[in-house]
Design a protein around this motif. Structure first.
Motif, mmCIF file in Angstrom:
data_model
loop_
_atom_site.group_PDB
_atom_site.id
_atom_site.type_symbol
_atom_site.label_atom_id
_atom_site.label_comp_id
_atom_site.label_asym_id
_atom_site.label_seq_id
_atom_site.Cartn_x
_atom_site.Cartn_y
_atom_site.Cartn_z
ATOM 1 N N GLY A 136 10.278 -7.738 -12.603
ATOM 2 C CA GLY A 136 8.887 -7.832 -12.187
ATOM 3 C C GLY A 136 8.108 -8.946 -12.838
ATOM 4 O O GLY A 136 6.895 -9.058 -12.614
ATOM 5 N N ALA A 139 5.333 -12.377 -11.253
ATOM 6 C CA ALA A 139 4.800 -11.853 -9.988
ATOM 7 C C ALA A 139 5.883 -11.465 -8.995
ATOM 8 O O ALA A 139 5.592 -11.238 -7.818
ATOM 9 C CB ALA A 139 3.849 -12.865 -9.348
ATOM 10 N N PRO A 141 8.639 -8.801 -7.370
ATOM 11 C CA PRO A 141 8.656 -7.332 -7.298
ATOM 12 C C PRO A 141 9.724 -6.730 -8.199
ATOM 13 O O PRO A 141 10.771 -7.342 -8.438
ATOM 14 C CB PRO A 141 8.969 -7.062 -5.816
ATOM 15 N N ARG A 219 3.243 -2.598 -13.417
ATOM 16 C CA ARG A 219 4.337 -3.059 -12.564
ATOM 17 C C ARG A 219 4.526 -2.185 -11.323
ATOM 18 O O ARG A 219 5.386 -2.470 -10.492
ATOM 19 C CB ARG A 219 5.647 -3.078 -13.356
ATOM 20 N N ARG A 221 2.524 -1.713 -8.820
ATOM 21 C CA ARG A 221 1.850 -2.187 -7.608
ATOM 22 C C ARG A 221 2.698 -3.171 -6.813
ATOM 23 O O ARG A 221 2.310 -3.578 -5.724
ATOM 24 C CB ARG A 221 0.518 -2.846 -7.991
ATOM 25 N N ASN A 222 3.804 -3.586 -7.386
ATOM 26 C CA ASN A 222 4.654 -4.563 -6.702
ATOM 27 C C ASN A 222 6.105 -4.121 -6.855
ATOM 28 O O ASN A 222 6.842 -4.612 -7.714
ATOM 29 C CB ASN A 222 4.443 -5.953 -7.301
ATOM 30 N N GLY A 244 6.542 -4.216 1.539
ATOM 31 C CA GLY A 244 7.516 -4.608 0.531
ATOM 32 C C GLY A 244 8.538 -3.557 0.192
ATOM 33 O O GLY A 244 9.415 -3.796 -0.631
ATOM 34 N N THR A 331 8.580 -5.923 4.839
ATOM 35 C CA THR A 331 8.129 -7.256 4.433
ATOM 36 C C THR A 331 7.792 -8.081 5.672
ATOM 37 O O THR A 331 8.626 -8.245 6.560
ATOM 38 C CB THR A 331 9.227 -7.966 3.613
#
Length: 453
Positions: A136, A139, A141, A219, A221-222, A244, A331
Motif C-alpha cells: 500500500g 498510493a 492499493p 490503508r 481506503r485503498n 477497485g 476497476t
C-alpha cells in the motif's frame, strides 16, 4: 577402484558448552521485539494469566510462533526453544503450554479478538518501519488475496469431515496481503469444517472483514480484493461494491457464446510477468456482450485467450484451439493487459498457502475445533514473523523471496557459539558459512531500527 569418500571415524560426545543450534533464530527474536509483537501479546493476553503464574501467556504464544517459524509442527516442539534459554529466554513446560491453549479455547471469542488485536498493532508498526517497501505504499492499493485450502486430518477431530476433494479434514479460508517486493503475510486464517462450501458467500465476507480489520486504518481506503471462482456469487459481489475490488470466475456457456461474437480487432496482446507482450495470448472485454442484470453496477468482464502449452489437454469450452479465462473487476480505468496481469498474479496466493503449510498449517494437532482455531492464529503469527523479518531485514537480497524451508536451511539453522566477555554476549557463527554475510547484514538492519515506545 579407489573411493573418494572419507573413511575417518567421527566420535560423538555431549560435553560442549556455549554451543547453540538455530542461532539464526536471533533474527526472529529481534523482529518480535522491534515490531512490538511480544509486548502487544503480553498486554492483550494478560487476563488469561493465573495469579502467581511464572510464565506470561503472551510470551508462551510468541514462543509457539517462534517454534513454528523454525520448523515445528506441534506444541511439544517448543522443546527446541527450551533447550536454548540463552537465546530464547525461559520457556514454559509442555503442561503449562497445553493448559494455556485450553484456557484460550474456553474463551474463544475474546481470546481470538485479543490475539488479532496484537497482530494488527504489530503489523501497523512493521509496515511503518518498512516505509516504501510495505504493502500500500506510494498510493498503491493493498492487495488482499482470498483462497480456501484443504488440511487433511488423519484422525477423527472435531468437525473434521469429508471434503470436496474426496479426502478427510478441514477446509479453512485464508486471506493474504501480497507484498510488492515478494512474499506476503496472512491477514486471516478462518477454520471451517471439511464439508464447508467453496462458494459460501458468508465465509468470504467474514474472511474479508477479518482481513480488513488487520490493516492499518489509513490503508483500508485503498484495498484490492482478489479471489478465484469460489467468490463469484451475487451476495459476495454485492458486498464488494466499492471501486477497485475484483474477483475471477470460471467460463460459462453464455460467456462462450459471447466470445464467439467478439471481432478480431477486439483482441489486444496480453502481458507476461515483465509487462512485455506475450506471444500466443490476448485479452478483450466482454461487458457489452453479456446480460449483467442483477450484478453490481459498473462491473466489467475481461477475457484472456491463449494457446495451451504443448501437451495440454483441451476442454470442451476451449474454442478454435484456444483456452479462455474470464474475470470481473470493478476497476474502471487501465489497459486490459495491465488489469489481466494484475489479476493473474492472484495465483501467488497458492505460494502463500504452501508457505503456511510449511509453518504449521499442514497439520492441525489438537482435537477440539476451538483449539485448532487458536492454533491457526499461532500459524498466522509465525508466518508474519517470517514475512516481517524479510520485509525489514532482507530487502535487496535474494533472501527477500526465500520460502520458509530455504530460510531455515540457509539462515536459521546455522550453529553458533555464545561467548561472554566485557559484560557483553557475542554470538559467533562459522566463517565459512555461505550465508554469514546475509545473516550479519540482516541483524545489523534490525538492530538499527528504533525500539518501540
Amino acid at each position: 577402484m579407489q573411493t573418494i569418500a572419507s573413511n575417518r571415524k567421527i566420535s560423538l560426545s555431549a560435553d560442549a558448552n556455549g554451543l547453540l543450534s538455530h542461532a539464526g533464530g536471533l533474527l526472529l527474536t529481534q523482529t518480535l521485539a522491534i515490531t512490538g509483537l511480544n509486548r502487544a501479546l503480553s498486554h492483550e493476553l494478560e487476563r488469561w494469566r493465573p495469579s502467581r503464574a511464572m510464565h506470561d501467556p503472551g510470551k508462551v504464544i510468541a514462543d509457539l510462533a517462534l517454534t513454528l517459524a523454525l520448523g515445528g509442527d506441534c506444541l511439544a516442539d517448543i522443546a527446541l526453544l527450551r533447550s536454548q534459554p540463552e537465546l530464547f529466554g525461559p520457556i514454559a513446560s509442555d503442561p503449562t503450554v497445553s493448559r494455556l491453549i485450553d484456557r484460550l479455547a474456553a474463551d474463544e471469542t475474546r481470546a481470538l479478538k485479543a490475539i488479532r488485536a496484537a497482530r494488527a498493532t504489530a503489523r501497523q508498526r512493521a509496515w511503518h518501519l518498512a516505509a516504501g517497501r510495505a504493502p500500500g505504499a506510494d498510493a498503491q492499493p493493498v492487495i488482499v488475496d482470498l483462497d480456501a485450502t484443504i488440511v487433511i486430518s488423519h484422525s477423527d477431530k472435531q468437525h473434521a469431515a469429508p471434503t470436496w476433494k474426496k479426502n478427510y479434514g478441514f477446509h479453512p479460508m485464508t486471506a493474504f496481503a501480497d507484498h510488492p517486493g515478494g512474499g506476503g503475510e496472512p491477514l486471516a486464517l478462518m477454520l471451517r469444517p471439511g464439508n464447508a462450501g467453496s462458494n459460501t458467500a458468508a465465509d468470504h465476507i467474514q474472511t474479508t472483514r477479518l482481513a480488513l480489520a488487520q490493516l492499518p486504518k489509513h490503508r483500508r481506503r485503498n484495498v484490492l480484493i482478489r479471489t478465484d471462482s469460489g467468490g463469484g456469487t451475487h451476495e459476495f459481489l454485492a458486498w464488494l461494491t466499492r471501486p477497485g475490488r475484483w474477483l475471477k470466475f470460471t467460463i460459462t456457456d453464455d460467456i462462450a457464446q459471447a466470445i464467439g461474437k467478439l471481432p478480431a480487432t477486439a483482441w489486444t496482446p496480453a502481458y507476461n510477468a515483465d509487462r512485455q507482450p506475450r506471444q500466443g495470448a490476448w485479452v478483450a472485454e466482454l461487458t457489452g456482450l453479456l446480460e449483467l442484470t442483477g450484478w453490481p453496477k459498473g462491473m466489467r468482464v475481461i477475457v484472456r485467450k491463449e494457446r495451451p502449452h504443448p501437451g495440454a489437454q483441451l476442454r470442451f469450452t476451449d474454442l478454435d484451439g484456444h483456452r479462455f479465462t474470464c474475470f470481473v473487476t470493478g476497476t474502471k480505468h487501465g489497459q486490459l493487459a495491465d488489469l489481466e496481469l494484475r489479476h493473474r498474479r492472484r495465483a501467488r496466493a497458492e505460494d502463500r498457502i504452501r508457505a503456511a503449510k510449511d509453518t504449521g498449517l499442514r497439520n492441525l494437532p489438537l482435537h477440539d475445533f476451538t483449539q485448532n482455531q487458536i492454533w491457526l492464529e499461532i500459524v498466522a503469527l509465525a508466518c508474519e514473523l517470517l514475512a516481517w523479518t524479510q520485509l525489514l531485514a532482507l530487502h535487496g537480497t535474494d533472501a527477500r523471496r526465500y520460502e520458509p524451508k530455504r530460510l531455515r536451511l540457509r539462515l536459521f539453522a546455522v550453529a553458533g557459539r555464545l561467548v561472554r566477555g566485557g559484560r557483553r554476549l557475542r554470538l559467533r557463527i562459522a566463517t565459512r558459512w555461505p550465508w554469514a554475510g546475509t545473516l550479519l547484514t540482516a541483524l545489523a538492519r534490525l538492530q538499527a531500527l528504533p525500539a518501540p515506545t
